[in-house]
Design a protein around this motif. Structure first.
Motif, short mmCIF file in Angstrom:
data_model
loop_
_atom_site.label_atom_id
_atom_site.label_comp_id
_atom_site.label_asym_id
_atom_site.label_seq_id
_atom_site.Cartn_x
_atom_site.Cartn_y
_atom_site.Cartn_z
N ALA A 7 0.78 -1.34 0.02
CA ALA A 7 0.10 -0.02 0.01
C ALA A 7 0.56 1.30 -0.16
O ALA A 7 0.41 2.21 -0.56
N ALA A 8 2.09 1.07 1.16
CA ALA A 8 2.63 1.94 0.76
C ALA A 8 3.18 2.56 -0.43
O ALA A 8 3.38 3.95 -0.59
N ASP A 9 3.80 2.06 -0.94
CA ASP A 9 4.16 1.93 -2.65
C ASP A 9 3.44 2.21 -3.41
O ASP A 9 4.07 3.08 -4.31
N LEU A 10 1.95 1.82 -3.75
CA LEU A 10 1.80 2.80 -3.74
C LEU A 10 0.66 4.07 -4.15
O LEU A 10 0.81 4.73 -5.17
N PHE A 11 0.77 4.61 -2.93
CA PHE A 11 0.30 5.20 -1.91
C PHE A 11 1.23 6.36 -2.21
O PHE A 11 1.21 7.92 -2.91
N ASP A 12 2.68 6.39 -2.48
CA ASP A 12 3.53 6.95 -2.58
C ASP A 12 4.00 7.18 -4.32
O ASP A 12 4.43 8.22 -4.84
N ARG A 13 3.41 6.37 -5.47
CA ARG A 13 3.80 6.43 -6.42
C ARG A 13 2.76 6.45 -7.32
O ARG A 13 3.28 7.60 -8.28
N HIS A 14 1.34 6.22 -7.04
CA HIS A 14 0.41 6.61 -7.35
C HIS A 14 -0.91 7.83 -7.12
O HIS A 14 -1.25 8.03 -7.16
N GLY A 15 -0.78 8.27 -5.31
CA GLY A 15 -1.39 8.78 -4.47
C GLY A 15 -2.72 7.48 -3.84
O GLY A 15 -2.93 6.41 -4.46
N TYR A 16 -2.64 8.71 -3.23
CA TYR A 16 -4.23 7.76 -2.56
C TYR A 16 -4.92 7.88 -2.62
O TYR A 16 -5.80 6.42 -3.40
N GLU A 17 -5.84 9.10 -3.81
CA GLU A 17 -7.24 8.35 -4.21
C GLU A 17 -7.28 8.03 -5.45
O GLU A 17 -8.00 7.10 -5.85
N GLU A 48 15.32 5.16 1.75
CA GLU A 48 15.72 3.91 1.46
C GLU A 48 13.87 2.72 1.88
O GLU A 48 14.03 1.86 1.67
N ASP A 49 13.04 3.35 2.58
CA ASP A 49 11.72 2.46 2.63
C ASP A 49 10.33 3.42 1.72
O ASP A 49 10.52 4.36 2.73
N PRO A 50 9.20 2.36 1.61
CA PRO A 50 8.33 3.08 1.33
C PRO A 50 7.55 3.57 2.14
O PRO A 50 7.00 4.37 1.92
N VAL A 51 7.33 3.00 3.37
CA VAL A 51 6.39 3.45 4.06
C VAL A 51 7.01 4.39 4.88
O VAL A 51 5.82 5.46 4.87
N PRO A 52 7.67 5.25 5.44
CA PRO A 52 8.38 7.36 5.69
C PRO A 52 7.56 7.36 4.83
O PRO A 52 7.18 8.22 4.30
N ARG A 53 8.86 7.19 3.14
CA ARG A 53 8.11 7.83 2.03
C ARG A 53 6.39 8.23 1.51
O ARG A 53 6.53 9.81 1.46
N ALA A 54 5.72 7.69 2.33
CA ALA A 54 4.30 7.27 2.10
C ALA A 54 3.36 8.09 3.08
O ALA A 54 2.75 8.80 2.58
N GLY A 55 4.26 7.96 4.28
CA GLY A 55 3.46 9.30 5.59
C GLY A 55 4.00 10.09 5.18
O GLY A 55 2.72 10.93 5.31
N LEU A 56 4.85 10.83 4.44
CA LEU A 56 4.99 11.83 4.64
C LEU A 56 3.99 12.48 3.39
O LEU A 56 3.81 13.25 3.15
N ARG A 57 4.10 11.39 1.73
CA ARG A 57 2.49 12.37 0.99
C ARG A 57 1.63 12.04 1.20
O ARG A 57 1.13 12.84 1.37
N LEU A 58 1.29 10.83 2.33
CA LEU A 58 -0.22 11.33 3.57
C LEU A 58 -0.69 12.60 3.63
O LEU A 58 -1.49 13.10 4.06
N ALA A 104 1.21 15.53 4.28
CA ALA A 104 1.56 16.28 3.45
C ALA A 104 -0.01 16.65 2.44
O ALA A 104 -0.02 17.55 1.33
N GLY A 105 -1.06 16.00 3.23
CA GLY A 105 -2.76 16.68 2.44
C GLY A 105 -3.43 15.49 1.14
O GLY A 105 -4.62 15.88 1.49
N GLN A 106 -2.82 14.75 1.70
CA GLN A 106 -3.02 13.43 0.85
C GLN A 106 -4.89 12.73 2.20
O GLN A 106 -5.56 12.33 1.02
N VAL A 107 -4.60 12.24 2.42
CA VAL A 107 -5.64 12.19 4.49
C VAL A 107 -5.51 12.91 5.12
O VAL A 107 -4.65 13.52 5.81
N GLU A 108 -6.70 12.47 6.15
CA GLU A 108 -6.59 13.60 7.16
C GLU A 108 -6.12 12.53 8.51
O GLU A 108 -6.20 11.79 8.53
N VAL A 109 -5.08 12.86 9.05
CA VAL A 109 -4.57 12.74 10.78
C VAL A 109 -5.46 12.59 11.72
O VAL A 109 -6.10 13.14 11.62
#
Length: 215
Positions: free
Chosen positions: A18-28, A99-109, A111-116
């Motif tokens: 999920a993190a890899d896809l959220f980072d590459r393509h976005g959450y929505e 190095e890690d898609p999970v923190p990378r995706a977390g940053l993208r999320l 930064a406005g992708q989802v509500e925390v």
């Protein structure tokens, strides 16, 4: 015990996919079906661990929060000056993103992708608080000018750090992020740090970038 281990491994596989896809393509733009296919698990396995896509986003941001707090704790335990610790923390977060898609995706999320959602704290609030604490310490230690507006400087630092990744996502590979962090510090050090103390920290920023730079 073996069943529990398999369940934990499956959960981790789903989160990473999920993190890899959220980072590459976005959450929505990412569906649960996309995640099932990418993780190579069944829909039943996914729904066993996560009732909705929002739960996956929460899990990713929680892992990101744990990872960055570990960077802060590890850095704080080394006895660095406040400014050196802050510089090292920012490069530590950059390393996680490279190095890690999970923190990378977390940053993208974040930064406005989802509500925390509670009980999670927004990571940018935590980063700003740590930056303010370190800059206050640096002012006491004489490493930054005594008259700086610490809250404004902390906010600017986090905004620059996050903004560099948001802009870079469309323009350059994530491996470029350490270069952008070094550029950030080379500008900020010249604005924040008294002249006699600048060489130490400029050299540090350059060295930390090289340590992350891929071979």
């Amino acid at each position: 015990m073996a069943r529990q281990l398999r369940a934990e491994q499956t959960r981790a596989t789903i989160i990473t996919a999920a993190a890899d896809l959220f980072d590459r393509h976005g959450y929505e733009s990412t569906s649960l079906s996309d995640i099932v296919e990418h993780a190579q698990v069944t829909k039943g396995a996914l729904y066993f661990h996560f009732a909705a896509k929002e739960d996956l986003a929460d899990a990713i941001m929680e892992l990101q929060s744990r990872a960055w707090r570990a960077v802060v704790a590890e850095t704080d335990g080394r006895g660095h000056s406040s400014l050196e610790a802050l510089i090292r923390i920012t490069f530590g977060i950059a390393r996680l993103s490279v190095e890690d898609p999970v923190p990378r995706a977390g940053l993208r999320l974040a930064a406005g992708q989802v509500e925390v959602r509670p009980p999670l704290t927004h990571p940018f609030t935590e980063w700003r608080d740590v930056a303010a604490r370190k800059l206050n310490g640096a002012a006491r230690e004489g490493d930054v000018h005594q008259d700086i507006d610490v809250e404004a400087a902390a906010h600017a630092l986090v905004s620059w750090f996050v903004g560099a990744r948001v802009v870079g996502r469309s323009l350059e590979p994530v491996a470029r992020q350490p270069r952008r962090v070094a550029e950030m510090w080379h500008v900020m050090i010249r604005g924040l740090v008294p002249v006699p103390r600048r060489p130490r920290y400029l050299t540090l920023a350059t060295r930390l970038e090289r340590e992350i730079r891929p071979v």
